[in-house]
Scaffold this motif. Structure first.
Motif, PDB file in Angstrom:
ATOM      1  N   SER A 399       0.829  -1.200   0.000  1.00 13.26           N
ATOM      2  CA  SER A 399       0.000   0.000   0.000  1.00 13.26           C
ATOM      3  C   SER A 399       0.870   1.259   0.000  1.00 13.26           C
ATOM      4  O   SER A 399       0.572   2.243  -0.694  1.00 13.26           O
ATOM      5  N   VAL A 400       1.943   1.231   0.782  1.00  9.41           N
ATOM      6  CA  VAL A 400       2.851   2.383   0.831  1.00  9.41           C
ATOM      7  C   VAL A 400       3.528   2.573  -0.524  1.00  9.41           C
ATOM      8  O   VAL A 400       3.712   3.713  -0.985  1.00  9.41           O
ATOM      9  N   ARG A 401       3.892   1.477  -1.178  1.00  6.56           N
ATOM     10  CA  ARG A 401       4.510   1.577  -2.511  1.00  6.56           C
ATOM     11  C   ARG A 401       3.549   2.227  -3.497  1.00  6.56           C
ATOM     12  O   ARG A 401       3.951   3.064  -4.328  1.00  6.56           O
ATOM     13  N   ALA A 402       2.267   1.855  -3.423  1.00  8.11           N
ATOM     14  CA  ALA A 402       1.275   2.454  -4.316  1.00  8.11           C
ATOM     15  C   ALA A 402       1.092   3.935  -3.994  1.00  8.11           C
ATOM     16  O   ALA A 402       0.967   4.776  -4.901  1.00  8.11           O
ATOM     17  N   LEU A 403       1.076   4.275  -2.699  1.00  5.26           N
ATOM     18  CA  LEU A 403       0.939   5.671  -2.288  1.00  5.26           C
ATOM     19  C   LEU A 403       2.136   6.492  -2.751  1.00  5.26           C
ATOM     20  O   LEU A 403       1.987   7.626  -3.222  1.00  5.26           O
ATOM     21  N   ALA A 404       3.322   5.884  -2.646  1.00  7.56           N
ATOM     22  CA  ALA A 404       4.535   6.587  -3.072  1.00  7.56           C
ATOM     23  C   ALA A 404       4.536   6.813  -4.579  1.00  7.56           C
ATOM     24  O   ALA A 404       4.917   7.887  -5.059  1.00  7.56           O
ATOM     25  N   ALA A 405       4.092   5.820  -5.333  1.00  5.10           N
ATOM     26  CA  ALA A 405       4.059   5.967  -6.788  1.00  5.10           C
ATOM     27  C   ALA A 405       3.092   7.064  -7.213  1.00  5.10           C
ATOM     28  O   ALA A 405       3.344   7.797  -8.180  1.00  5.10           O
ATOM     29  N   GLY A 406       1.987   7.199  -6.486  1.00  8.49           N
ATOM     30  CA  GLY A 406       1.005   8.226  -6.836  1.00  8.49           C
ATOM     31  C   GLY A 406       1.427   9.624  -6.433  1.00  8.49           C
ATOM     32  O   GLY A 406       0.976  10.611  -7.026  1.00  8.49           O
ATOM     33  N   SER A 407       2.286   9.732  -5.398  1.00  9.51           N
ATOM     34  CA  SER A 407       2.676  11.059  -4.903  1.00  9.51           C
ATOM     35  C   SER A 407       4.073  11.476  -5.339  1.00  9.51           C
ATOM     36  O   SER A 407       4.500  12.607  -5.054  1.00  9.51           O
ATOM     37  N   GLY A 408       4.797  10.573  -5.992  1.00  7.19           N
ATOM     38  CA  GLY A 408       6.152  10.899  -6.438  1.00  7.19           C
ATOM     39  C   GLY A 408       7.170  10.903  -5.327  1.00  7.19           C
ATOM     40  O   GLY A 408       8.252  11.479  -5.473  1.00  7.19           O
ATOM     41  N   GLN A 409       6.863  10.261  -4.183  1.00 11.65           N
ATOM     42  CA  GLN A 409       7.790  10.203  -3.059  1.00 11.65           C
ATOM     43  C   GLN A 409       8.446   8.832  -3.006  1.00 11.65           C
ATOM     44  O   GLN A 409       8.032   7.883  -3.671  1.00 11.65           O
ATOM     45  N   SER A 410       9.476   8.723  -2.162  1.00 11.61           N
ATOM     46  CA  SER A 410      10.048   7.411  -1.905  1.00 11.61           C
ATOM     47  C   SER A 410       9.133   6.666  -0.936  1.00 11.61           C
ATOM     48  O   SER A 410       8.317   7.279  -0.222  1.00 11.61           O
ATOM     49  N   SER A 411       9.278   5.345  -0.880  1.00 13.52           N
ATOM     50  CA  SER A 411       8.438   4.548   0.007  1.00 13.52           C
ATOM     51  C   SER A 411       8.664   4.920   1.464  1.00 13.52           C
ATOM     52  O   SER A 411       7.716   4.962   2.260  1.00 13.52           O
ATOM     53  N   GLN A 412       9.925   5.199   1.838  1.00 16.86           N
ATOM     54  CA  GLN A 412      10.231   5.538   3.226  1.00 16.86           C
ATOM     55  C   GLN A 412       9.545   6.838   3.645  1.00 16.86           C
ATOM     56  O   GLN A 412       8.961   6.941   4.726  1.00 16.86           O
ATOM     57  N   ILE A 413       9.615   7.833   2.755  1.00 19.50           N
ATOM     58  CA  ILE A 413       8.985   9.116   3.078  1.00 19.50           C
ATOM     59  C   ILE A 413       7.463   8.983   3.106  1.00 19.50           C
ATOM     60  O   ILE A 413       6.789   9.537   3.986  1.00 19.50           O
ATOM     61  N   ALA A 414       6.899   8.231   2.154  1.00 21.47           N
ATOM     62  CA  ALA A 414       5.448   8.042   2.114  1.00 21.47           C
ATOM     63  C   ALA A 414       4.959   7.336   3.375  1.00 21.47           C
ATOM     64  O   ALA A 414       3.920   7.704   3.945  1.00 21.47           O
ATOM     65  N   ARG A 415       5.725   6.344   3.846  1.00 20.05           N
ATOM     66  CA  ARG A 415       5.336   5.634   5.066  1.00 20.05           C
ATOM     67  C   ARG A 415       5.406   6.568   6.286  1.00 20.05           C
ATOM     68  O   ARG A 415       4.495   6.573   7.130  1.00 20.05           O
ATOM     69  N   ALA A 416       6.469   7.325   6.379  1.00 14.50           N
ATOM     70  CA  ALA A 416       6.635   8.242   7.514  1.00 14.50           C
ATOM     71  C   ALA A 416       5.539   9.304   7.523  1.00 14.50           C
ATOM     72  O   ALA A 416       4.987   9.645   8.570  1.00 14.50           O
ATOM     73  N   ASN A 417       5.209   9.847   6.346  1.00 14.63           N
ATOM     74  CA  ASN A 417       4.167  10.868   6.270  1.00 14.63           C
ATOM     75  C   ASN A 417       2.794  10.301   6.644  1.00 14.63           C
ATOM     76  O   ASN A 417       1.997  10.975   7.310  1.00 14.63           O
ATOM     77  N   LEU A 418       2.523   9.067   6.219  1.00 17.97           N
ATOM     78  CA  LEU A 418       1.249   8.444   6.541  1.00 17.97           C
ATOM     79  C   LEU A 418       1.137   8.224   8.046  1.00 17.97           C
ATOM     80  O   LEU A 418       0.082   8.510   8.651  1.00 17.97           O
ATOM     81  N   ALA A 419       2.178   7.731   8.676  1.00 18.10           N
ATOM     82  CA  ALA A 419       2.168   7.526  10.133  1.00 18.10           C
ATOM     83  C   ALA A 419       1.983   8.852  10.867  1.00 18.10           C
ATOM     84  O   ALA A 419       1.242   8.935  11.855  1.00 18.10           O
ATOM     85  N   ARG A 420       2.648   9.896  10.357  1.00 15.47           N
ATOM     86  CA  ARG A 420       2.507  11.222  10.982  1.00 15.47           C
ATOM     87  C   ARG A 420       1.067  11.732  10.876  1.00 15.47           C
ATOM     88  O   ARG A 420       0.502  12.252  11.850  1.00 15.47           O
ATOM     89  N   ASP A 421       0.456  11.554   9.704  1.00 11.68           N
ATOM     90  CA  ASP A 421      -0.913  12.034   9.502  1.00 11.68           C
ATOM     91  C   ASP A 421      -1.887  11.297  10.433  1.00 11.68           C
ATOM     92  O   ASP A 421      -2.857  11.905  10.920  1.00 11.68           O
ATOM     93  N   ILE A 422      -1.617  10.014  10.673  1.00  9.01           N
ATOM     94  CA  ILE A 422      -2.498   9.259  11.572  1.00  9.01           C
ATOM     95  C   ILE A 422      -2.342   9.758  13.009  1.00  9.01           C
ATOM     96  O   ILE A 422      -3.338   9.927  13.726  1.00  9.01           O
ATOM     97  N   ARG A 423      -1.126  10.018  13.432  1.00 11.05           N
ATOM     98  CA  ARG A 423      -0.886  10.483  14.817  1.00 11.05           C
ATOM     99  C   ARG A 423      -1.523  11.858  15.071  1.00 11.05           C
ATOM    100  O   ARG A 423      -2.006  12.135  16.165  1.00 11.05           O
ATOM    101  N   THR A 424      -1.527  12.684  14.059  1.00  8.27           N
ATOM    102  CA  THR A 424      -2.023  14.056  14.249  1.00  8.27           C
ATOM    103  C   THR A 424      -3.479  14.215  13.788  1.00  8.27           C
ATOM    104  O   THR A 424      -4.014  15.332  13.813  1.00  8.27           O
ATOM    105  N   TYR A 425      -4.107  13.116  13.407  1.00  5.23           N
ATOM    106  CA  TYR A 425      -5.475  13.220  12.886  1.00  5.23           C
ATOM    107  C   TYR A 425      -6.445  13.619  13.996  1.00  5.23           C
ATOM    108  O   TYR A 425      -6.410  13.061  15.099  1.00  5.23           O
ATOM    109  N   GLN A 426      -7.299  14.562  13.721  1.00  2.00           N
ATOM    110  CA  GLN A 426      -8.306  15.017  14.673  1.00  2.00           C
ATOM    111  C   GLN A 426      -9.670  14.977  13.979  1.00  2.00           C
ATOM    112  O   GLN A 426     -10.042  15.919  13.273  1.00  2.00           O
ATOM    113  N   PRO A 427     -10.394  13.871  14.156  1.00  2.00           N
ATOM    114  CA  PRO A 427     -11.698  13.755  13.490  1.00  2.00           C
ATOM    115  C   PRO A 427     -12.634  14.855  13.960  1.00  2.00           C
ATOM    116  O   PRO A 427     -12.683  15.184  15.151  1.00  2.00           O
TER     117      PRO A 427
END
Length: 490
Positions: A399-427
């Motif tokens: 899933s991270v590889r697919a996200l990275a391909a769609g955003s033009g990022q590396s897999s490591q950065i895409a994974r880190a950004n996704l984890a960050r967005d989950i930690r800071t998410y405020q529904p």
């Protein structure tokens, strides 16, 4: 000795006379039956054959304008209750028969039969064989646009059959031009809306102006099917589409060999579906539903192109799914349980659900049995516990590889950004508490590390429908209201 010879000779003479007279009586009865059938002016019969000893009548080349139009190359019944005298006078199950009349026969056959309904829809049957036919009287007085459906239900409620088998059955809808065909249908022990076994081989739905099946199933089987609730509801004079029909009970059912252009055009294939129900006690049952090898492949069109891009980004050629769900009903204890519902995804992982409900009262079971969802709002059923488990077996990485391909990022950065967005998410409209923040942190660590994530709800007290309305209040504390927690294991 001389008296014995006289008696034997007399018996022989009487027997010879009877044997000689029998064909004459049968021909006479055949003529009477033919005349009786054709006297309504709507029906014609090519020939009638009568077997008095077997109480058998065979009709050939039958044409009738009654009931919308019926033709049959051959129509046979034997073992019906009419006496020799009835047959000689032309009375049979075929003569003067009206909708609502009772009908009984040990054996009944139709060959090359066609029936046209009043709206132009038509049935055709290559052969139909029925054993143990017993149709009780029923009310045929129905009017309105759904007359055929209501009348069929009333006939089913009045009908009892030991065995029925049909070949080359087809039904054509006048309104759409579509057709449904079945190569073979067999039913054992049909009893006023319930049946012992059902087998349907080679069924397919064909749109108009084409010979290619849009949808087909090679084999369908069911055992101990109870349609009595459906038959009772459908037979009501006031029935119309959209009204509840009730629950269909079945001990086992399966379907396999799915195909057709509708599936192939969308890149879908399916191996089989099965359902089993076992009764542990009078008021307790356990059921299991399985869907085997549901495969999604990129097909033509825009949606197919999108799926192809997603799968390629994830390093997959196809998406292969399997579903296995088991649950239990304990009516005496007021309990409903989902033991385990698991969605398995090849090369990705598995998502499963388990849940327990208490307070399943009579209102709840009536809503389920009658198919009336409106009753659920008056039930005291409540959620006691629930657990969702997500097991990563390549899901996160792909899933991270697919996200990275769609955003033009590396897999490591895409994974880190996704984890960050989950930690800071405020529904929005949810109370952000320390416990909720910890829950999001556990989910973020799952994204970073993989493993198995478990989300658990244990509301105290159990969450009923009335308490669930608290979820709609602005700023609810979900963690406290649902008793939420999250754990991560490797």
């Amino acid at each position: 000795m001389r008296k014995v010879l006289v008696v034997v000779l007399a018996v022989a003479i009487v027997g010879s006379l009877a044997a000689a007279a029998l064909p004459l009586a049968e021909r006479y009865a055949a003529g009477q039956i033919k005349a009786a059938i054709e006297q309504d002016g709507q029906t014609s019969v090519g020939a009638v054959e009568v077997g008095l000893l077997r109480r058998r009548v065979i009709l050939t080349d039958v044409h009738s304008q009654a009931f919308g139009g019926l033709t049959a190359r051959r129509w046979e019944a034997r073992g019906f209750p009419e006496s020799f005298g009835d047959l000689l006078e032309g009375r049979t199950p075929f003569t003067d028969f009206k909708l609502g009349d009772p009908l009984r026969a040990d054996h009944f056959e139709l060959a090359d039969a066609r029936f046209t309904d009043s709206d132009g829809s038509n049935w055709s049957v290559g052969s139909l064989s029925v054993d143990g036919l017993d149709l009780a009287p029923y009310d045929p007085n129905v009017a309105g646009p759904y007359r055929l459906q209501i009348l069929t239900a009333r006939i089913a409620k009045a009908l009892k059959l030991r065995h029925v088998e049909a070949t080359n059955v087809s039904y054509g809808l006048a309104a759409t031009g579509d057709s449904l065909a079945m190569r073979r249908v067999a039913i054992d022990r049909f009893d006023h809306g319930s049946l012992g076994t059902l087998v349907i081989v080679g069924s397919e739905a064909v749109p108009r102006n084409t010979t290619d099946a849009a949808f087909k199933i090679d084999d369908m089987r069911a055992k101990d099917v109870d349609l009595k609730r459906v038959v009772a509801q459908l037979g009501e004079r006031s029935w119309q589409p959209g009204r509840p029909l009730g629950r269909v009970a079945v001990s086992s059912a399966s379907a396999s060999g799915f195909g057709g252009t509708l599936l192939s055009r969308n890149g879908v294939s399916l191996e089989g579906v099965s359902l089993e129900t076992t009764h542990e006690a009078v008021d307790s049952s356990r059921s299991r539903l399985r869907i085997d090898d549901l495969i999604l492949r990129p097909a033509g069109g825009l949606e197919g192109a999108r799926l192809r891009l997603v799968l390629q980004a994830m390093g997959l050629a196809e998406l292969k799914l399997g579903f296995d769900c088991a649950g239990v009903e304990r009516r005496g204890k007021g309990e409903l349980g989902i033991d385990r519902c698991a969605l398995a995804m090849a090369d990705l992982g598995e998502v499963s659900l388990a849940a327990n409900f208490t307070g399943a009262d009579e209102t709840f079971w009536r809503a389920i049995d009658d198919g009336d969802a409106m009753l659920l709002s008056r039930s005291a059923i409540a959620l006691a516990s629930a657990r969702v488990t997500v097991a990563d077996k390549g899901m996160i990485d792909r899933s991270v590889r697919a996200l990275a391909a769609g955003s033009g990022q590396s897999s490591q950065i895409a994974r880190a950004n996704l984890a960050r967005d989950i930690r800071t998410y405020q529904p929005p409209d949810i109370l952000i508490t320390e416990d909720l923040t910890k829950l999001f942190d556990t989910v973020a660590r799952f994204v970073e590390q993989g493993g198995t994530l478990a989300l658990e709800a244990k509301p105290d007290p159990p969450l009923g429908l009335a308490a669930a309305r608290g979820l709609s209040i602005t700023g609810p504390d979900l963690v406290s209201l649902l008793g939420l927690s999250a754990t991560l294991s490797r």
